[in-house]
Scaffold this motif. Structure first.
Motif, mmCIF file in Angstrom:
data_model
loop_
_atom_site.group_PDB
_atom_site.id
_atom_site.type_symbol
_atom_site.label_atom_id
_atom_site.label_comp_id
_atom_site.label_asym_id
_atom_site.label_seq_id
_atom_site.Cartn_x
_atom_site.Cartn_y
_atom_site.Cartn_z
ATOM 1 N N PRO A 1 3.629 5.201 -5.337
ATOM 2 C CA PRO A 1 2.360 4.688 -5.870
ATOM 3 C C PRO A 1 2.080 3.273 -5.369
ATOM 4 O O PRO A 1 2.959 2.390 -5.451
ATOM 5 C CB PRO A 1 2.586 4.703 -7.386
ATOM 6 C CG PRO A 1 3.604 5.776 -7.605
ATOM 7 C CD PRO A 1 4.515 5.698 -6.415
ATOM 8 N N PRO A 2 0.908 3.031 -4.795
ATOM 9 C CA PRO A 2 0.587 1.698 -4.290
ATOM 10 C C PRO A 2 0.826 0.612 -5.335
ATOM 11 O O PRO A 2 0.518 0.787 -6.519
ATOM 12 C CB PRO A 2 -0.891 1.816 -3.921
ATOM 13 C CG PRO A 2 -1.055 3.258 -3.564
ATOM 14 C CD PRO A 2 -0.166 3.991 -4.525
ATOM 15 N N GLY A 3 1.417 -0.486 -4.882
ATOM 16 C CA GLY A 3 1.694 -1.621 -5.752
ATOM 17 C C GLY A 3 3.044 -1.582 -6.431
ATOM 18 O O GLY A 3 3.414 -2.552 -7.104
ATOM 19 N N ALA B 1 0.800 -1.222 0.000
ATOM 20 C CA ALA B 1 0.000 0.000 0.000
ATOM 21 C C ALA B 1 0.833 1.273 0.000
ATOM 22 O O ALA B 1 0.295 2.354 -0.244
ATOM 23 C CB ALA B 1 -0.940 0.012 1.209
ATOM 24 N N GLY B 2 2.132 1.173 0.278
ATOM 25 C CA GLY B 2 2.963 2.367 0.364
ATOM 26 C C GLY B 2 2.673 3.194 1.602
ATOM 27 O O GLY B 2 2.899 4.405 1.612
ATOM 28 N N LEU B 3 2.220 2.542 2.674
ATOM 29 C CA LEU B 3 1.828 3.242 3.905
ATOM 30 C C LEU B 3 2.585 2.723 5.128
ATOM 31 O O LEU B 3 1.977 2.362 6.140
ATOM 32 C CB LEU B 3 0.320 3.086 4.123
ATOM 33 C CG LEU B 3 -0.587 3.688 3.052
ATOM 34 C CD1 LEU B 3 -2.028 3.240 3.257
ATOM 35 C CD2 LEU B 3 -0.482 5.211 3.066
ATOM 36 N N PRO B 4 3.912 2.670 5.073
ATOM 37 C CA PRO B 4 4.653 2.186 6.240
ATOM 38 C C PRO B 4 4.712 3.188 7.379
ATOM 39 O O PRO B 4 5.144 2.845 8.482
ATOM 40 C CB PRO B 4 6.043 1.920 5.681
ATOM 41 C CG PRO B 4 6.190 2.916 4.575
ATOM 42 C CD PRO B 4 4.816 3.012 3.961
ATOM 43 N N TYR B 5 4.276 4.439 7.115
ATOM 44 C CA TYR B 5 4.397 5.500 8.113
ATOM 45 C C TYR B 5 3.029 6.081 8.442
ATOM 46 O O TYR B 5 2.095 6.007 7.636
ATOM 47 C CB TYR B 5 5.298 6.624 7.593
ATOM 48 C CG TYR B 5 6.618 6.145 7.034
ATOM 49 C CD1 TYR B 5 7.496 5.402 7.805
ATOM 50 C CD2 TYR B 5 6.976 6.443 5.715
ATOM 51 C CE1 TYR B 5 8.709 4.961 7.284
ATOM 52 C CE2 TYR B 5 8.183 6.014 5.192
ATOM 53 C CZ TYR B 5 9.048 5.262 5.975
ATOM 54 O OH TYR B 5 10.239 4.831 5.457
ATOM 55 N N GLN C 1 -2.672 9.838 5.690
ATOM 56 C CA GLN C 1 -1.338 9.628 5.117
ATOM 57 C C GLN C 1 -1.391 9.474 3.590
ATOM 58 O O GLN C 1 -2.203 8.720 3.051
ATOM 59 C CB GLN C 1 -0.708 8.367 5.728
ATOM 60 C CG GLN C 1 0.733 8.113 5.320
ATOM 61 C CD GLN C 1 1.728 8.988 6.075
ATOM 62 O OE1 GLN C 1 1.451 9.436 7.174
ATOM 63 N NE2 GLN C 1 2.888 9.221 5.481
ATOM 64 N N THR C 2 -0.488 10.167 2.924
ATOM 65 C CA THR C 2 -0.297 9.983 1.488
ATOM 66 C C THR C 2 0.695 8.853 1.264
ATOM 67 O O THR C 2 1.734 8.805 1.932
ATOM 68 C CB THR C 2 0.242 11.274 0.847
ATOM 69 O OG1 THR C 2 -0.719 12.313 1.047
ATOM 70 C CG2 THR C 2 0.492 11.091 -0.635
#
Length: 395
Positions: free
Chosen positions: A172-174, A141-145, A167-168
């Motif tokens: 880009p996800p994936g 998802a690109g959301l580690p933070y 969070q942005t």
């Protein structure tokens, strides 16, 4: 038999041989004679002196063949580990958060290819309106933070969920392999809460732990805190150093909401994190080893489980710079984590050495729950020796 082991006392009536330990080290439980080697390896692990307390469990066809515990609940080695002692199993719990989501998928409440924002509308912020559930479960998802969550704010209600919604994605996800070391459980928990109307704690308790009689919970009720072994941090553990002390590590940024002085024994942490024992985790994974159903109770549909345990990505993880192999919420065998010796195995390790996995080809589950963090980047020598012993007994 639940007392200290002497040089002439069998572990249980089901064991045909005798484990030898210094008389002061407790080792208790039951072990099918076919698995005596597992008990003997556990005894050697404890005698080596680096372990404090732990439990190990194995099931085949859903039935326990190993249920052993040894050592102590406290760092001073004064309180023997007991039959129902539980501990923080670290990231092993990520697979159980994922399992709750997957159960909802099988029930038709959630669709894997639907946007997360369909169920959690606030999640649409930051360009995430179309991010699918499948991508979230695959650590893509690109959301580690959760940058909007202040340092040390983990236990402040609503702060982390709002930060994750805002969070942005970091990319880009994936497009980037990234183990979501800190954010995966709260992301899954919010998805479960919005989709089911129940907290992740309540959903897991009512839909998985209680029906299976499994001693593993996603956050403890206050009465359960007395069951906890003291968790023992070990300086030098690579992930721990990144989380707490190496300020240039992406792990440090990821774990910024965790209070810096948290030693994983506070009441607040116990209410937040997954805790249990090897017996409980082996029971859950026993259902998964048999296609998702045990004793007539479907934990997750077979079709959903099959999809979740297929490889989603294999490659270097951004957070740890190690090669991972990931399904949807489950780790698969790879260079960093062996996950047993079966080609189709799946499960999850935890920082410091805990692990649980299913071997569907042998209809077998394995779990190991220590209370001392082993300073390693893989599952460590103690679990590895036990897993090797298990496979010599079944192959």
């Amino acid at each position: 038999m639940h007392g200290p082991l002497s040089s002439s006392e069998p572990v249980s009536a089901k064991s045909s041989a005798v484990a030898r330990l210094p008389s002061s080290i407790p080792l208790s439980g039951e072990c099918d004679p076919r698995f005596d080697k597992v008990r003997d390896v556990l005894a050697r692990n404890m005698a080596a002196g680096d372990e404090v307390g732990c439990a190990v469990a194995v099931t085949i066809d859903g039935r326990p063949v190993v249920d052993l515990w040894a050592g102590y609940r406290d760092a001073a080695r004064t309180l023997p580990w007991e039959a129902h002692t539980i501990t923080d199993m670290k990231s092993v719990g990520k697979s159980i958060f994922a399992l709750s989501v997957l159960r909802l998928v099988g029930q038709g409440v959630i669709e894997l290819d639907a946007p997360v924002a369909r169920y959690w509308p606030d999640f649409a912020q930051g360009g995430k309106a179309d991010l699918p559930v499948r991508v979230l479960l695959g650590h893509l998802a690109g959301l580690p933070y959760a940058d909007a969550a202040p340092i040390g704010s983990l236990y402040t209600p609503g702060v982390l969920s709002a930060a994750l919604a805002a969070q942005t994605p970091e990319w880009p996800p994936g497009t980037q392999h990234c183990y979501h070391s800190f954010t995966f459980p709260p992301l899954c928990a919010e998805l479960v809460r919005h989709a089911s109307g129940r907290s992740a704690h309540d959903f897991h308790r009512d839909e998985i732990a209680t029906p299976l009689g499994a001693e593993y919970w996603l956050g403890l009720d206050d009465a359960q805190h007395a069951l906890c072994a003291q968790y023992i941090e070990t300086p030098g553990t690579p992930s721990l150093e990144g989380m707490k002390r190496i300020t240039t590590s992406p792990l440090y940024r990821a774990w910024r909401p965790l209070p810096r002085d948290e030693d994983y024994n506070s009441a607040a942490w116990r209410r937040y994190a997954g805790h249990g024992n090897a017996r409980g985790m082996a029971r859950i994974y026993a259902a998964l080893a048999m296609g998702g159903t045990i004793d007539g109770y479907e934990v997750v549909s077979a079709d959903v489980l099959r999809e979740a345990t297929a490889a989603t990505w294999q490659g270097q993880d951004f957070m740890t710079k190690r090669p991972f192999s990931m399904g949807l919420g489950f780790m698969l065998p790879g260079p960093s984590f062996a996950i047993g010796q079966g080609a189709r195995n799946f499960g999850h390790p935890g920082m410091g050495g805990a692990i649980a996995f299913a071997d569907p080809d042998r209809r077998m589950s394995f779990a190991y729950s220590p209370n001392r963090m082993s300073p390693v980047s893989d599952i460590g020598p103690w679990a590895t020796a036990l897993i090797e012993a298990v496979y010599t007994c079944v192959d």
